[in-house]
Design an enzyme around this catalytic site. Structure first.
Site, short mmCIF file in Angstrom:
data_model
loop_
_atom_site.label_atom_id
_atom_site.label_comp_id
_atom_site.label_asym_id
_atom_site.label_seq_id
_atom_site.Cartn_x
_atom_site.Cartn_y
_atom_site.Cartn_z
N HIS A 309 51.62 60.95 56.10
CA HIS A 309 51.46 59.99 57.17
C HIS A 309 52.76 59.52 57.68
O HIS A 309 53.89 60.27 56.95
CB HIS A 309 51.28 58.42 56.80
CG HIS A 309 50.94 57.11 57.27
ND1 HIS A 309 52.24 56.63 58.26
CD2 HIS A 309 49.99 56.81 58.12
CE1 HIS A 309 51.71 55.98 58.86
NE2 HIS A 309 50.47 55.77 58.75
N ASP A 366 42.41 57.74 56.29
CA ASP A 366 41.07 58.60 56.67
C ASP A 366 40.46 59.06 55.59
O ASP A 366 39.25 59.65 55.77
CB ASP A 366 42.15 59.46 57.67
CG ASP A 366 42.27 58.76 59.18
OD1 ASP A 366 41.29 57.71 59.54
OD2 ASP A 366 43.27 59.12 59.44
N1 CMC Z 1 49.55 68.80 55.18
C1 CMC Z 1 50.73 69.35 54.43
N2 CMC Z 1 51.67 69.45 55.22
C2 CMC Z 1 52.00 68.30 55.31
C3 CMC Z 1 50.39 67.25 56.00
C4 CMC Z 1 49.39 67.55 55.68
N3 CMC Z 1 48.34 66.76 55.61
N4 CMC Z 1 51.75 66.13 56.28
C5 CMC Z 1 52.98 66.06 56.51
N5 CMC Z 1 53.08 67.43 56.09
C6 CMC Z 1 53.61 68.42 55.93
C7 CMC Z 1 55.18 68.87 56.80
O1 CMC Z 1 54.41 69.73 57.74
C8 CMC Z 1 56.27 68.36 56.76
O2 CMC Z 1 56.88 69.98 56.06
P1 CMC Z 1 58.28 70.43 56.13
O3 CMC Z 1 59.04 69.16 55.68
O4 CMC Z 1 58.27 71.81 55.54
O5 CMC Z 1 58.21 71.13 57.77
C9 CMC Z 1 56.71 67.34 55.67
O6 CMC Z 1 55.18 67.37 54.98
C10 CMC Z 1 57.42 66.36 56.34
O7 CMC Z 1 55.75 65.92 57.55
P2 CMC Z 1 56.59 64.50 58.22
O8 CMC Z 1 57.57 64.72 58.81
O9 CMC Z 1 55.54 63.47 56.77
O10 CMC Z 1 54.83 64.15 59.00
P3 CMC Z 1 54.51 64.18 60.21
O11 CMC Z 1 55.72 62.69 60.45
O12 CMC Z 1 54.86 64.73 61.00
O13 CMC Z 1 52.91 64.32 60.78
C11 CMC Z 1 50.66 63.60 59.74
C12 CMC Z 1 52.62 63.15 60.32
C13 CMC Z 1 50.15 62.12 59.78
C14 CMC Z 1 50.79 63.87 61.47
C15 CMC Z 1 50.50 64.71 59.36
O14 CMC Z 1 51.24 64.16 58.22
C16 CMC Z 1 49.85 65.03 59.37
O15 CMC Z 1 49.02 65.80 59.78
N6 CMC Z 1 48.27 64.85 57.98
C17 CMC Z 1 47.61 65.06 58.50
C18 CMC Z 1 46.24 64.45 59.41
C19 CMC Z 1 46.22 63.34 58.91
O16 CMC Z 1 45.41 62.93 57.97
N7 CMC Z 1 46.17 62.27 59.69
C20 CMC Z 1 45.97 60.93 59.85
C21 CMC Z 1 47.24 59.27 59.76
S1 CMC Z 1 46.72 58.00 58.99
C22 CMC Z 1 45.62 57.22 60.02
C23 CMC Z 1 45.93 57.28 61.44
O17 CMC Z 1 47.31 56.64 61.91
O18 CMC Z 1 45.41 57.85 62.17
#
Ligand code: CMC
Length: 432
Positions: A309, A366
């Site tokens: 998240h 989700d």
């Molecule tokens: N699977 C694998 N790696 C992940 C994931 C995941 N689901 N989420 C984050 N990471 C990694 C990311 O690549 C980063 O790695 P590194 O430090 O090596 O570069 C690290 O974890 C930190 O990421 P972050 O800064 O916490 O993530 P973000 O703010 O860029 O993205 C997110 C947040 C929700 C888009 C992401 O976690 C994601 O893509 N999750 C999967 C999709 C998902 O379930 N979305 C629903 C979100 S909740 C309901 C809503 O708001 O719609």
């Protein structure tokens, strides 16, 4: 004395006011920074930017806390229902009995959709994305409610109440219409006597010759799913609603833009992606390790859907509530869904894996919501539209804060330009 922070660039110091929210969140007010120093604050993706002051939702991502207007989400999930929580989110207080009744009545009165709007839907191929159809229908609402296509309700709060009820109630009707259009089924008119969720289930599943009577457990589960989505602070789609609203665009237009933002698989679209993932684990007889290994590659397209998240560095409290509810809802309905066991196994495996532990990636809302929706008969391709029904109160409340803020400015972030520096135009004949 008011606290200030100080920024030193070369030998010059710039004092900046410090702000503090009611729950102790601290911020440095950089609004004057560019005028005083020539510098802007750079924050790609706005992860460290407070774009507004808001009284709607408090979220502490480090500790997994979520409150609407001060009320913790677990108390609302246990004791409230979607319509009451929607009122709270939009108007700031829990309704008394009269307010609750009037709000419910306004929603009931505004559930039906103008028949010409069916033609808009019929212009789409049945294979179109339900979110594209939903956003188009919502963006058409100002044409049918021209008197409400304004951002100025300050002197006429009753008109705001009406616009809010139209948005909330009709988004629900549109979702049912989209489902039936795609299935080639006749549209079902809403029934005034039915409560919000029962009415939705009726519009989805009744037949002209046979009423669908929702089991109380089904309506209750739907209430819970929608309530848990009611608002979530400055997420991508809500910020979109605020941004569009800041240009003085009307409520319906702003929500339509929010629905577009919600459709992406990293946001609301994740609930579909999670179920696709669980289904393919099931179909292939896999144990999920393939998805975990792929997610660890760091590629954006292989993320473990339903995990992580932008704000939570702890359990998403909504995921806990919905995860717990899965067992009891499926039990009560006598549904045995193999995807629930797969989801639980996947969650445990990820929570033991250093990649997820070190990055503080936990299940989000989700991860389990699709399993409940499937149990109550909502088809997978409609999941993100269900999220939109649930999030409507949050969109309305946030739009209202923007529209009714006399000191509000148009949202207009700046950028750091990194393209070519100034150069002269090259006539066509002289280009390489
Ligand atoms: N699977 C694998 N790696 C992940 C994931 C995941 N689901 N989420 C984050 N990471 C990694 C990311 O690549 C980063 O790695 P590194 O430090 O090596 O570069 C690290 O974890 C930190 O990421 P972050 O800064 O916490 O993530 P973000 O703010 O860029 O993205 C997110 C947040 C929700 C888009 C992401 O976690 C994601 O893509 N999750 C999967 C999709 C998902 O379930 N979305 C629903 C979100 S909740 C309901 C809503 O708001 O719609």
């Amino acid at each position: 004395m008011a606290k200030t922070a100080s920024l030193k660039i070369d030998d010059k110091e710039y004092p900046l006011p410090v702000m503090e929210g009611t729950e102790g969140e601290k911020a440095i007010d950089t609004r004057t920074l560019r005028a005083s120093s020539g510098y802007i604050a750079y924050d790609q993706g706005y992860g460290n930017t407070g774009s507004c002051e808001s009284k709607i939702t408090y979220l502490d991502g480090d500790n997994g806390v979520l409150c609407h207007r001060g009320y913790p989400i677990d108390q609302l999930a246990q004791q409230s229902d979607f319509v009451e929580t929607a009122y709270l989110v939009i108007y700031g207080e829990l309704p008394n009995a009269t307010q609750r009744k009037e709000f419910g009545l306004l929603l009931r009165k505004n559930a039906a959709v103008e028949t010409q709007m069916q033609k808009i839907l019929e212009g789409f191929p049945t294979s179109a994305s339900p979110m594209a159809m939903l956003s188009a229908l919502v963006s058409a609402l100002p044409a049918y409610h021209a008197e409400l296509a304004t951002n100025n309700f300050e002197k006429d709060l009753q008109s705001f109440d009406l616009a809010a009820a139209i948005a909330m109630s009709k988004i629900r009707t549109f979702v049912a219409m989209i489902y039936r259009y795609q299935k080639g089924l006749p549209f079902m008119f809403p029934k005034q006597e039915l409560p919000f969720c029962d009415n939705f289930l009726h519009m989805m599943f009744s037949e002209p010759y046979k009423d669908y009577l929702a089991m109380p457990e089904v309506a209750k589960a739907l209430n819970l799913v929608l309530l848990l989505h009611a608002d979530h602070e400055q997420n991508c789609s809500t910020s979109t609603v605020r941004m569009v609203g800041s240009s003085a665009a009307n409520l319906f237009t702003s929500i339509s833009a929010g629905i577009c933002a919600l459709s992406g698989p990293l946001h609301g679209g994740a609930n579909v992606a999670v179920m696709q993932m669980l289904q393919s684990i099931h179909d292939e007889g896999d144990d999920g390790s393939r998805f975990i290994a792929a997610a660890k590659s760091g590629s954006k397209s292989n993320r473990l859907m339903g995990f992580g998240h932008a704000v939570y560095r702890n359990f998403d409290p909504r995921a806990r509530i919905i995860g717990d509810a899965c067992d009891s809802v499926l039990n009560k309905l006598g549904v045995d869904d193999p995807l629930l066991a797969i989801a639980k196994h996947l969650e445990q495996a990820a929570l033991k894996d250093d990649y997820f532990v070190s990055r503080k990636l936990y299940p989000n809302v989700d991860f389990y919501s699709g399993i409940i929706m499937r149990a109550i008969g909502i088809p997978m391709n409609m999941f993100t539209t269900m999220f939109a029904i649930g999030r409507a109160p949050g969109y309305i409340a946030n739009w209202r804060e923007v529209a009714m803020n006399p000191k509000g400015r148009i949202y207009r972030p700046r950028q750091i330009y990194v393209g070519p520096t100034k150069r002269d135009y090259i006539p066509m004949g002289k280009r390489g």
